[in-house]
Structures are given as structure tokens and as C-alpha cells.
Write a protein that holds these residues in place. Structure first.
Motif, mmCIF file in Angstrom:
data_model
loop_
_atom_site.group_PDB
_atom_site.id
_atom_site.type_symbol
_atom_site.label_atom_id
_atom_site.label_comp_id
_atom_site.label_asym_id
_atom_site.label_seq_id
_atom_site.Cartn_x
_atom_site.Cartn_y
_atom_site.Cartn_z
ATOM 1 N N ALA A 100 -17.051 2.105 -10.773
ATOM 2 C CA ALA A 100 -16.732 1.319 -9.740
ATOM 3 C C ALA A 100 -17.929 1.027 -8.754
ATOM 4 O O ALA A 100 -18.688 2.098 -8.675
ATOM 5 C CB ALA A 100 -15.489 1.666 -9.001
ATOM 6 N N GLU A 101 -17.990 -0.050 -8.148
ATOM 7 C CA GLU A 101 -18.783 -0.302 -6.732
ATOM 8 C C GLU A 101 -18.307 0.558 -5.731
ATOM 9 O O GLU A 101 -17.067 0.315 -5.445
ATOM 10 C CB GLU A 101 -19.227 -1.560 -6.488
ATOM 11 N N VAL A 102 -19.085 1.322 -4.940
ATOM 12 C CA VAL A 102 -18.514 2.011 -3.685
ATOM 13 C C VAL A 102 -19.233 1.695 -2.582
ATOM 14 O O VAL A 102 -20.301 1.526 -2.662
ATOM 15 C CB VAL A 102 -18.462 3.635 -3.896
ATOM 16 N N VAL A 103 -18.515 1.214 -1.489
ATOM 17 C CA VAL A 103 -19.346 0.902 -0.302
ATOM 18 C C VAL A 103 -18.529 1.475 0.836
ATOM 19 O O VAL A 103 -17.670 1.856 0.831
ATOM 20 C CB VAL A 103 -19.343 -0.778 -0.042
ATOM 21 N N LYS A 104 -19.508 1.605 1.946
ATOM 22 C CA LYS A 104 -19.202 1.968 3.251
ATOM 23 C C LYS A 104 -18.553 0.662 4.141
ATOM 24 O O LYS A 104 -19.592 -0.292 4.297
ATOM 25 C CB LYS A 104 -19.988 2.948 4.176
ATOM 26 N N ALA A 105 -17.346 0.652 4.567
ATOM 27 C CA ALA A 105 -17.108 -0.489 5.384
ATOM 28 C C ALA A 105 -15.974 -0.274 6.327
ATOM 29 O O ALA A 105 -15.091 0.630 5.904
ATOM 30 C CB ALA A 105 -16.724 -1.951 4.686
ATOM 31 N N ASP A 106 -16.194 -0.519 7.543
ATOM 32 C CA ASP A 106 -15.003 -0.365 8.623
ATOM 33 C C ASP A 106 -14.537 -1.758 9.094
ATOM 34 O O ASP A 106 -15.336 -2.415 9.350
ATOM 35 C CB ASP A 106 -15.635 0.397 9.787
ATOM 36 N N TRP A 107 -13.035 -1.693 8.920
ATOM 37 C CA TRP A 107 -12.454 -3.087 9.417
ATOM 38 C C TRP A 107 -12.629 -3.166 10.871
ATOM 39 O O TRP A 107 -12.394 -4.432 11.495
ATOM 40 C CB TRP A 107 -11.260 -3.338 8.813
ATOM 41 N N HIS A 108 -12.853 -2.352 11.765
ATOM 42 C CA HIS A 108 -13.236 -2.376 13.288
ATOM 43 C C HIS A 108 -14.639 -2.764 13.508
ATOM 44 O O HIS A 108 -14.874 -3.251 14.450
ATOM 45 C CB HIS A 108 -12.907 -0.874 13.924
ATOM 46 N N ASP A 109 -15.698 -2.849 12.552
ATOM 47 C CA ASP A 109 -16.922 -3.283 12.479
ATOM 48 C C ASP A 109 -17.151 -4.358 11.877
ATOM 49 O O ASP A 109 -17.391 -4.535 10.418
ATOM 50 C CB ASP A 109 -17.634 -2.103 12.029
ATOM 51 N N GLN A 110 -17.235 -5.750 12.344
ATOM 52 C CA GLN A 110 -17.212 -6.874 11.773
ATOM 53 C C GLN A 110 -18.427 -7.058 10.832
ATOM 54 O O GLN A 110 -18.585 -7.597 9.835
ATOM 55 C CB GLN A 110 -17.081 -8.028 12.811
ATOM 56 N N ALA A 111 -19.517 -6.658 11.412
ATOM 57 C CA ALA A 111 -20.906 -6.413 10.726
ATOM 58 C C ALA A 111 -20.783 -5.871 9.177
ATOM 59 O O ALA A 111 -21.715 -6.227 8.399
ATOM 60 C CB ALA A 111 -22.046 -5.837 11.498
ATOM 61 N N SER A 112 -19.891 -4.921 9.181
ATOM 62 C CA SER A 112 -19.879 -4.159 7.888
ATOM 63 C C SER A 112 -19.089 -4.889 6.749
ATOM 64 O O SER A 112 -19.293 -4.222 5.545
ATOM 65 C CB SER A 112 -19.261 -2.691 8.099
ATOM 66 N N LEU A 113 -18.383 -5.764 6.967
ATOM 67 C CA LEU A 113 -17.411 -6.220 6.126
ATOM 68 C C LEU A 113 -17.966 -7.556 5.252
ATOM 69 O O LEU A 113 -17.430 -7.563 4.117
ATOM 70 C CB LEU A 113 -16.272 -6.976 6.767
ATOM 71 N N PRO A 114 -18.992 -8.434 5.683
ATOM 72 C CA PRO A 114 -19.441 -9.445 4.751
ATOM 73 C C PRO A 114 -19.978 -8.861 3.390
ATOM 74 O O PRO A 114 -19.860 -9.560 2.288
ATOM 75 C CB PRO A 114 -20.447 -10.285 5.607
ATOM 76 N N ALA A 115 -20.933 -7.942 3.487
ATOM 77 C CA ALA A 115 -21.281 -7.300 2.476
ATOM 78 C C ALA A 115 -20.338 -6.682 1.477
ATOM 79 O O ALA A 115 -20.521 -6.668 0.171
ATOM 80 C CB ALA A 115 -22.290 -6.218 2.805
ATOM 81 N N ALA A 116 -19.451 -6.199 1.818
ATOM 82 C CA ALA A 116 -18.356 -5.202 1.112
ATOM 83 C C ALA A 116 -17.504 -6.517 0.551
ATOM 84 O O ALA A 116 -16.685 -6.166 -0.586
ATOM 85 C CB ALA A 116 -17.293 -4.550 2.025
ATOM 86 N N LEU A 117 -17.316 -7.707 1.202
ATOM 87 C CA LEU A 117 -16.588 -8.755 0.504
ATOM 88 C C LEU A 117 -17.303 -9.707 -0.454
ATOM 89 O O LEU A 117 -16.729 -10.746 -0.997
ATOM 90 C CB LEU A 117 -15.584 -9.327 1.617
ATOM 91 N N GLU A 118 -18.629 -9.414 -0.169
ATOM 92 C CA GLU A 118 -19.496 -10.372 -0.983
ATOM 93 C C GLU A 118 -19.161 -10.720 -2.603
ATOM 94 O O GLU A 118 -18.992 -9.750 -3.334
ATOM 95 C CB GLU A 118 -21.038 -10.072 -0.912
ATOM 96 N N GLY A 119 -18.780 -11.838 -2.979
ATOM 97 C CA GLY A 119 -18.372 -11.834 -4.600
ATOM 98 C C GLY A 119 -17.229 -11.409 -4.819
ATOM 99 O O GLY A 119 -16.752 -11.444 -6.081
ATOM 100 N N VAL A 120 -16.247 -11.005 -3.943
ATOM 101 C CA VAL A 120 -15.133 -10.338 -4.297
ATOM 102 C C VAL A 120 -13.967 -11.461 -4.440
ATOM 103 O O VAL A 120 -14.134 -12.505 -3.804
ATOM 104 C CB VAL A 120 -14.607 -9.465 -3.064
ATOM 105 N N ASN A 121 -12.962 -11.309 -5.382
ATOM 106 C CA ASN A 121 -11.857 -12.348 -5.570
ATOM 107 C C ASN A 121 -10.536 -11.833 -5.012
ATOM 108 O O ASN A 121 -9.803 -12.821 -4.515
ATOM 109 C CB ASN A 121 -11.700 -12.757 -7.164
#
Length: 298
Positions: free
Chosen positions: A49-70
Motif C-alpha cells: 500500500a501507499e502510506v502517507v502522513k496526513a492530519d485532517w486538522h492540517d489542511q496543508a497535509s491533505l491535498p497530497a494525501a487525496l491526489e489521484g484518489v477515487n
């Protein structure tokens, strides 16, 4: 093959969903954690799996986590989540991705209206208290969404509230004033519904709300009777808040306040056939759940 993002993939239910989807192997998984140790744990468990660090309280961390996601699974933890910030951040980032389905876990008793949500209830940041925040945010986003509405207590609450009290002292520490005839559902059954919806996709599930309950309405006396049957000794009900306070720690006042508020409505919820319709079998009963976890209780 869809790319599915599991936000907070080390969480109690999200981790089970992750395990189910990984075993099926039908879709590409992207898994996130807010913690470095969580990221390392997920990499070790799911090397494909792809694994990323992301925090929903940190808006800046989310676009990369969601890129290309369905597809995305959102299960926010109680007590500590600022729902307005977290959900708004996720939905805003999702607008820049090729999203065809968001699967959102909620816990709202059918029939509860915005007018029922008192200031005290809303302040707990838990379950039904967030009805008038979470659902409108998703609806206004315009993104295809499935709501998985768990209108029951979850099996692992027994372990959480009682810890070793059942094992060592043969009592269940729950205050009588919070008793009500609720339904119970297992965490694995909730996870299986979420995994199915994510795997099936939007053609079947977009725009749906699935209310999940247990098989019967159960009071605290019923719970200790089932525990007694399974462990072969009498388990008593002890009228105390100690278990709740120990389990929730700094959030204990929020937990007790939440249960005090939700008990006014949970007794109105009857067993719902949605789970059986989706999964082709009834949900696991609390008695079967206790039997399955007998080693823990005994």
C-alpha cells in the motif's frame, strides 16, 4: 481498480476496514496516519500500500494525501476532533481529486432533530451530538457520499469500559442512571459494511444512508447475564462511573455527558434490517460477540 484512501488507518474500525480491503486485493490502497509511528506501523503491515502522513486538522497535509484518489473513508475519533475544521478540510481537499465516493461513518439516532441537540450534548464532540454539523457539511459539498450511521453501542465498548473488572472482579462497572435498552453491533460488522461500500463503489451506494443496529434491544442487566453465562460465574452490575472515567481519562466528563444525553433517544431505535440486506446475513449478536471474545472476559 479504484484508489482508496483510508484516513486514520490505525483507528479501531478503520484498521479492520484496511485489513479486509488488503486481503481482498481488488483495489489500490493509500493509508494515512497523523503520527510518525503510525506511518511506520502501516508500512510494516501493508508493504504493497501507499502510506502517507496526513492530519485532517492540517489542511496543508491533505491535498497530497487525496491526489489521484477515487474513494475515501472518514471515521473521526470522538472527543478530540474539531468536526467543523476536520470535515471542512477533508472535503475541500477532496474537490481537487477524482473522487467518485466518500464513505462517512456517523452515529446519529434516527429521529433526533437539530432541536434535540442541546448545548451540553453538542459540547461533547461525540456521535449524535455532531449531527447538525457533519451531515450538512457533506451535503453542501456536492461530493458523492454514503453515510454509514451506526445507531448502536459497539462491542468493543465492553472491553473499554470494563477493562479487567470482568476478568478479575466479576463485575461490570456501569452507572444505573445511564442504562437504556440499546442495540449493540460488533466493530467487525461495521467495518465489513464500510469495506463493501468502498469496494462496490458509487453505482450502488452513492447518496445512501445505511443505518446499522444490533439484533435486539439490550439493557445492562441483559449484558451481565450474557457475560455470566459465558464465563461460567456470576458477573454483577456495579452502579459506578469508575469504568467510564478510567476509560476516557481526561475526556470522562464528555463521555458521561454524552451517554446521559443519548440515552433519551437510543431506546427509540429498533433493530434495523439494513445490515442483513447489505451483507446477506444478520449482524453478530452481542451474545455471540461475548462468546467470540470469551478469553478476554474469562
Amino acid at each position: 481498480m479504484a484508489r482508496i484512501l483510508i484516513l486514520g488507518a490505525t483507528g479501531n474500525i478503520a484498521s479492520i476496514v484496511t485489513s479486509i480491503l488488503a486481503e481482498e486485493g481488488r483495489h489500490q490502497l493509500r493509508l494515512s496516519s497523523t503520527r510518525d509511528e503510525g506511518v511506520e506501523q502501516l508500512k510494516a503491515l501493508y508493504p504493497e500500500a501507499e502510506v502517507v502522513k496526513a492530519d485532517w486538522h492540517d489542511q496543508a497535509s491533505l491535498p497530497a494525501a487525496l491526489e489521484g484518489v477515487n474513494r475515501v473513508l472518514i471515521i473521526t475519533p470522538d472527543f478530540i476532533t474539531d468536526e467543523v475544521v476536520a470535515t471542512s478540510n477533508i472535503l475541500e481537499a477532496a474537490k481537487g481529486a477524482p473522487i467518485d465516493l466518500i464513505v462517512r461513518h456517523i452515529a446519529v439516532y434516527p429521529g433526533v432533530t437539530d432541536a434535540d441537540i442541546t448545548e451540553e450534548w453538542f459540547a461533547t464532540r461525540t456521535g449524535s451530538a455532531l449531527k447538525n454539523v457533519t451531515i450538512p457539511l457533506h451535503r453542501r459539498s456536492g461530493l458523492p457520499t454514503t453515510l454509514i450511521n451506526v445507531s448502536a453501542w459497539i462491542g468493543f465498548n465492553l472491553m473499554w469500559f470494563a477493562e479487567s473488572d470482568i476478568q478479575d472482579k466479576r463485575y461490570l462497572p456501569l452507572p444505573a442512571r445511564l442504562d437504556a435498552r440499546r442495540t449493540w453491533i460488533s466493530e467487525s460488522d461495521i467495518a465489513r459494511v464500510a469495506a463493501k461500500v468502498l469496494s462496490d463503489g458509487p453505482a450502488t451506494h452513492a447518496g445512501q444512508e445505511y443505518v446499522l443496529t444490533g439484533t435486539e434491544k439490550i439493557g445492562f442487566d441483559d449484558v451481565v447475564a450474557m457475560l455470566s453465562d459465558e464465563v461460567g460465574e456470576t458477573v454483577e452490575l456495579r452502579d459506578t462511573e469508575d469504568g467510564l472515567r478510567r476509560a476516557a481519562g481526561a475526556n470522562s466528563e464528555q463521555l458521561i455527558s454524552y451517554i446521559s444525553c443519548e440515552r433519551r433517544h437510543c431506546g427509540n431505535v429498533d433493530p434495523d434490517p439494513t445490515f442483513e440486506r447489505l451483507m446477506g446475513r444478520p449482524p453478530q449478536s452481542l451474545r455471540a460477540y461475548i462468546a467470540e471474545n470469551r478469553d478476554y472476559f474469562a
